[in-house]
Write a protein that holds these residues in place. Sequence first.
Motif, PDB file in Angstrom:
ATOM      1  N   LEU A 209       0.844  -1.202   0.000  1.00 30.46           N
ATOM      2  CA  LEU A 209       0.000   0.000   0.000  1.00 30.46           C
ATOM      3  C   LEU A 209       0.877   1.249   0.000  1.00 30.46           C
ATOM      4  O   LEU A 209       1.326   1.697   1.036  1.00 30.46           O
ATOM      5  CB  LEU A 209      -0.917   0.007   1.214  1.00 30.46           C
ATOM      6  N   TYR A 210       1.111   1.796  -1.178  1.00 34.45           N
ATOM      7  CA  TYR A 210       1.967   2.990  -1.248  1.00 34.45           C
ATOM      8  C   TYR A 210       1.160   4.272  -1.402  1.00 34.45           C
ATOM      9  O   TYR A 210       1.672   5.376  -1.275  1.00 34.45           O
ATOM     10  CB  TYR A 210       2.980   2.854  -2.399  1.00 34.45           C
ATOM     11  N   PHE A 211      -0.163   4.134  -1.657  1.00 30.58           N
ATOM     12  CA  PHE A 211      -0.961   5.342  -1.936  1.00 30.58           C
ATOM     13  C   PHE A 211      -1.098   6.246  -0.711  1.00 30.58           C
ATOM     14  O   PHE A 211      -1.213   7.457  -0.837  1.00 30.58           O
ATOM     15  CB  PHE A 211      -2.347   4.955  -2.471  1.00 30.58           C
ATOM     16  N   ILE A 212      -1.070   5.643   0.490  1.00 29.85           N
ATOM     17  CA  ILE A 212      -1.337   6.424   1.714  1.00 29.85           C
ATOM     18  C   ILE A 212      -0.301   7.539   1.865  1.00 29.85           C
ATOM     19  O   ILE A 212      -0.628   8.704   2.100  1.00 29.85           O
ATOM     20  CB  ILE A 212      -1.348   5.502   2.947  1.00 29.85           C
ATOM     21  N   GLU A 213       0.941   7.152   1.685  1.00 27.58           N
ATOM     22  CA  GLU A 213       2.015   8.143   1.772  1.00 27.58           C
ATOM     23  C   GLU A 213       1.915   9.147   0.627  1.00 27.58           C
ATOM     24  O   GLU A 213       2.070  10.353   0.834  1.00 27.58           O
ATOM     25  CB  GLU A 213       3.357   7.410   1.748  1.00 27.58           C
ATOM     26  N   LYS A 214       1.613   8.622  -0.574  1.00 29.10           N
ATOM     27  CA  LYS A 214       1.586   9.501  -1.769  1.00 29.10           C
ATOM     28  C   LYS A 214       0.470  10.540  -1.697  1.00 29.10           C
ATOM     29  O   LYS A 214       0.571  11.591  -2.327  1.00 29.10           O
ATOM     30  CB  LYS A 214       1.414   8.659  -3.040  1.00 29.10           C
ATOM     31  N   ILE A 215      -0.618  10.241  -0.977  1.00 21.53           N
ATOM     32  CA  ILE A 215      -1.678  11.255  -0.881  1.00 21.53           C
ATOM     33  C   ILE A 215      -1.504  12.111   0.381  1.00 21.53           C
ATOM     34  O   ILE A 215      -2.381  12.890   0.736  1.00 21.53           O
ATOM     35  CB  ILE A 215      -3.098  10.628  -0.923  1.00 21.53           C
ATOM     36  N   GLY A 216      -0.378  11.933   1.052  1.00 21.83           N
ATOM     37  CA  GLY A 216      -0.067  12.805   2.200  1.00 21.83           C
ATOM     38  C   GLY A 216      -0.797  12.426   3.474  1.00 21.83           C
ATOM     39  O   GLY A 216      -1.078  13.271   4.315  1.00 21.83           O
ATOM     40  N   MET A 217      -1.102  11.132   3.615  1.00 22.39           N
ATOM     41  CA  MET A 217      -1.855  10.699   4.795  1.00 22.39           C
ATOM     42  C   MET A 217      -1.054   9.721   5.653  1.00 22.39           C
ATOM     43  O   MET A 217      -1.632   8.945   6.416  1.00 22.39           O
ATOM     44  CB  MET A 217      -3.169  10.018   4.365  1.00 22.39           C
ATOM     45  N   SER A 218       0.270   9.754   5.521  1.00 22.99           N
ATOM     46  CA  SER A 218       1.060   8.751   6.256  1.00 22.99           C
ATOM     47  C   SER A 218       0.876   8.863   7.767  1.00 22.99           C
ATOM     48  O   SER A 218       1.000   7.881   8.477  1.00 22.99           O
ATOM     49  CB  SER A 218       2.535   8.816   5.887  1.00 22.99           C
ATOM     50  N   ARG A 219       0.542  10.063   8.222  1.00 27.92           N
ATOM     51  CA  ARG A 219       0.339  10.191   9.666  1.00 27.92           C
ATOM     52  C   ARG A 219      -0.830   9.316  10.157  1.00 27.92           C
ATOM     53  O   ARG A 219      -0.903   8.955  11.318  1.00 27.92           O
ATOM     54  CB  ARG A 219       0.083  11.633  10.030  1.00 27.92           C
ATOM     55  N   MET A 220      -1.759   9.011   9.235  1.00 19.82           N
ATOM     56  CA  MET A 220      -2.919   8.209   9.631  1.00 19.82           C
ATOM     57  C   MET A 220      -2.543   6.759   9.906  1.00 19.82           C
ATOM     58  O   MET A 220      -3.318   6.012  10.482  1.00 19.82           O
ATOM     59  CB  MET A 220      -4.005   8.258   8.547  1.00 19.82           C
TER      60      MET A 220
END
Lengths: 411, 139
Positions: free
Chosen positions: B102-113
């Motif tokens: 799952l790389y999309f989370i970081e790419k959409i700027g939500m890695s803190r989640m």
Amino acid sequence: MSSINLQNIRNLFPILHQEVNNFPLIYLDNAATTQKPLQVIEALQSYYKFDNANIHRGAHTLADRSTGMFEATRKAVQQFIHAAEAEECIFTKGVTESINLVAQTWCKKFINKGDEIIITHMEHHSNIVPWQLICEEKEAILKVIPIHTNGTLDMEVFYQLLSDQTKLISCVWASNALGTINPIEEIIRAAHAKNAIVFIDGAQAGSHIEIDVQRLDIDFLALSSHKLYGPTGVGVLYGKRKLLEAMPPYQSGGEMIREVSFEKTTFNDIPFKFEAGTPNIADVIAFKFALDFVNELGKTKIIAHEHALLNQFVSGVKSLNSSFGSDEIELIGTAEEKVAVQSFVIHNKHHFDIGLMLDARGIAVRTGHHCTQPLMNFYNIEGTVRASFAIYNTIEEVDALVEAIKKIIKK
Amino acid sequence: MTSIELQNEIIDDFSLFEDDLESKLFYLMDLGKKLPDMNTAHKSDEFIVKGCQSKVWLYPIYNEGKLYFEADSNTEITKGLVSLLVRIWNGKTPKEILDTELYFIEKIGMSRMIGSQRSNGFTSMIKQMKMYAFALVKE
């Protein structure tokens, strides 16, 4: 507004001058921890650059210098809370440890089966659990003063709870979740009439309330450095000399002993009896600079400014509610006597979402149960959003918070 | 679409907001609202994935070799993120779910989640979805 030069104050706090998510940072999580002024940051650096040595031992110059600075903070704490002697001020790692220290020493010795300890419904978990544990161990009884919906103590019930079995009352001075300032003077007077002692959790009192332990006749008081513009990892336990002297030691090791042999150990005098091991020297030394910062501004001015911020927020919320024609925002904690802390919930919005939405505009608030789950249960909520104000916050920042809340509700 | 194609599609959608976090969060909340309602019988404690601040309910359905999910959350932003996971993994084989990075989370700027499991049910949810897939692959 009070006569303070806010720009000068803000210039002392480098951390405030940054953008968060492309907005200027608005830091309104001061009840969790305050930011640190330059004096404190520089004191930490300077200590490690020039003065670092272990204290209370060693004949060399650096040891002497660091010991002097460490003890100067103790003196500053004494003056800050108007204690009779500096020796009555013990350094701990925070309020939690101060509470545990008393629960594990004074209570170990003086609480017996059937005795009663009274706390309030608005306590932080750290002022519930240590008493709960000792009550379990000693087969003592823990009683709880209930609260009214506005977040004040039900003093009528308090007087009913107070009995000849009451040995100790532990009460938060100012509630971290509600902001309520409790009538500790009245509680102390009533407790003393029953020969009970009173522990005051002063975590949120720090720079927000005038503290005079002698005038108020406080038996024990816990303070936190990091909620008072000082470093983390430092707390204070104030105790009256006769109480501290009667208590058995807490932790054992170096510093707290007088003489050690394999047959018997004798213990040091207060405060050292309760400060086993090498303490958090650098942070204690820097803490003095935080106390100086507060003293130089003066609490009267600080309190006036923080109340102006609180009032601005409360009236902002009220006008939002009237513009929506319904109470979209509910204020939790509406006592007359408050420190500058305001919890709220928004109708049909989860506090977690609100916290993230505010953060997206650079606004830092606390969301959740604030380590006061019994209190949240009283209000039948999971948690709140809490804005808490400090000396460096501005009216414009409060207005920005209100504006951001408006946008969230409209969405 | 494969789970890689779907992730890239999501990244494209979010790229419109550039680094405007507030608009991204509003968009996530809208996406959450579009997530089909869970069957109320499935929204039970048995299917809760708990975080400290947000709760997620997750109910897996296995049909003809493929996994489908019903999901819900008590917070709007988490629900939006949950809807993205459902979009990526609905109708995929357990093997594809297990193999997905799952790389999309970081790419959409939500890695803190996904940073702290304590504060968010979302991290636990990813783990739970993979656990369901893992159990099926083992069978």
